[in-house]
Design an enzyme around this catalytic site. Structure first.
Site, short mmCIF file in Angstrom:
data_model
loop_
_atom_site.label_atom_id
_atom_site.label_comp_id
_atom_site.label_asym_id
_atom_site.label_seq_id
_atom_site.Cartn_x
_atom_site.Cartn_y
_atom_site.Cartn_z
N PHE A 1 20.76 95.19 28.62
CA PHE A 1 21.51 94.17 29.35
C PHE A 1 22.43 94.88 30.34
CE2 PHE A 1 24.79 91.16 30.36
CZ PHE A 1 24.04 90.01 30.58
N VAL A 2 22.16 94.71 31.63
CA VAL A 2 22.93 95.44 32.64
C VAL A 2 23.72 94.48 33.53
CG1 VAL A 2 21.41 97.45 32.69
CG2 VAL A 2 20.92 95.52 34.21
N LYS B 1 23.99 83.46 42.45
CA LYS B 1 24.96 84.36 43.07
C LYS B 1 24.49 85.81 43.05
CE LYS B 1 28.73 81.67 41.10
NZ LYS B 1 29.70 81.69 39.98
N GLY B 2 23.59 86.11 42.13
CA GLY B 2 23.26 87.51 41.85
C GLY B 2 22.80 88.32 43.05
N ARG C 1 30.31 91.42 38.54
CA ARG C 1 29.38 91.33 39.68
C ARG C 1 29.72 92.31 40.79
NH1 ARG C 1 26.14 86.59 39.33
NH2 ARG C 1 27.15 84.80 38.38
N GLU D 1 15.97 88.65 45.58
CA GLU D 1 16.54 88.51 44.23
C GLU D 1 17.12 89.84 43.77
OE1 GLU D 1 17.60 86.60 42.16
OE2 GLU D 1 16.25 85.05 41.45
N ASP D 2 18.12 89.76 42.93
CA ASP D 2 18.66 90.99 42.32
C ASP D 2 17.76 91.48 41.20
OD1 ASP D 2 19.31 88.68 40.95
OD2 ASP D 2 21.26 89.39 40.27
N ASP E 1 13.34 89.04 35.47
CA ASP E 1 13.33 89.38 34.04
C ASP E 1 12.20 88.58 33.37
OD1 ASP E 1 13.93 90.00 31.42
OD2 ASP E 1 15.95 89.22 31.43
N ASP F 1 25.95 89.65 36.43
CA ASP F 1 27.18 89.35 35.69
C ASP F 1 26.96 89.28 34.19
OD1 ASP F 1 25.70 86.83 35.82
OD2 ASP F 1 27.50 85.91 34.99
N LYS G 1 12.47 94.01 35.74
CA LYS G 1 12.66 94.21 34.30
C LYS G 1 11.44 93.60 33.61
CE LYS G 1 16.55 93.86 31.12
NZ LYS G 1 17.82 93.20 30.86
#
Ligand code: PRP
Length: 190
Positions: free
Chosen positions: A162-163, A47-48, A175, A109-110, A113, A169, A141
């Site tokens: 952690f954002v 969903k990101g 979100r 992609e958002d 990581d 989310d 990241k």
């Protein structure tokens, strides 16, 4: 600047909505040059990446002499893990609605990581013989990368925190915030 009230659990805004919009415009200009005159599939990873896919798509449409046409599709994956760090196991929840063979596909992609999600997607989608396969990621990241995965377009570097917000989310919350923000430490498990 006007003082704003932050939602419960949010400590501070780390990337503003304006900075996000500027990053999307920069990525759109680079993408438009690369795919000029070609038909492009923007493949958002739910969903990101819902918001970045929508905003990047509209930013691309604003660039003159970009792709000949842009189609949107979505794929949903989820990574197993604890509350705020993924394990590396990626699960396909929903596949694309159209076949990608022979298409120019840009994964959107958002965040990248540890890299497992994008690595999984590049391998899976690459097997389907697209004409080309690249990735555009709003937030890089790089501090905890577990697999080396190429990312052709990067919007911004994410702080090592952690954002949440703009698609990201924490336990499915936050979100829809229009900015990227840091959570209060007491919200996260120790
Ligand atoms: C998040 C994010 C990326 C992935 C990146 O998705 O949207 O897809 O993690 O992390 P990685 O590089 O460490 O693999 P998540 O699995 O939390 O699902 P969501 O998009 O539904 O929030």
């Amino acid at each position: 600047m006007q003082q704003r009230t932050l939602p419960a659990g949010i400590e501070q805004v780390v990337i503003s909505a304006d900075e996000i919009a500027a990053a999307n415009r920069r990525m759109a200009e680079a993408i438009a040059r690369e795919y000029a005159g070609r038909s492009l599939v923007l493949l958002g990873v739910l969903k990101g990446a819902l918001f970045v896919t929508a905003d990047l798509g509209r930013a691309l449409a604003e660039v003159p002499e970009g792709p000949s046409d842009i189609q949107l599709d979505f794929i949903a994956v989820s990574s197993y893990g604890n509350a705020h760090r993924s394990s590396g196991e990626v699960r396909l929840i929903q596949d694309t609605t159209h076949a990608i063979e022979g298409r120019h596909v840009l994964i959107v992609e958002d965040i990248v990581d540890n890299g497992h999600t994008l690595h999984y997607l590049r391998a899976m989608l690459g097997n389907r013989k697209p004409a080309s396969l690249r990735a555009a990621v709003l937030l890089d990241k790089p501090y905890h990368r577990a697999v080396d995965v190429p990312v052709e377009y990067i919007g911004l570097t994410c702080p090592d925190e952690f954002v949440v917000g703009y698609g990201l989310d924490y336990q499915e919350r936050y979100r829809t915030l229009p900015y990227i923000a840091k959570l209060r430490p007491e919200v996260l498990p120790a």
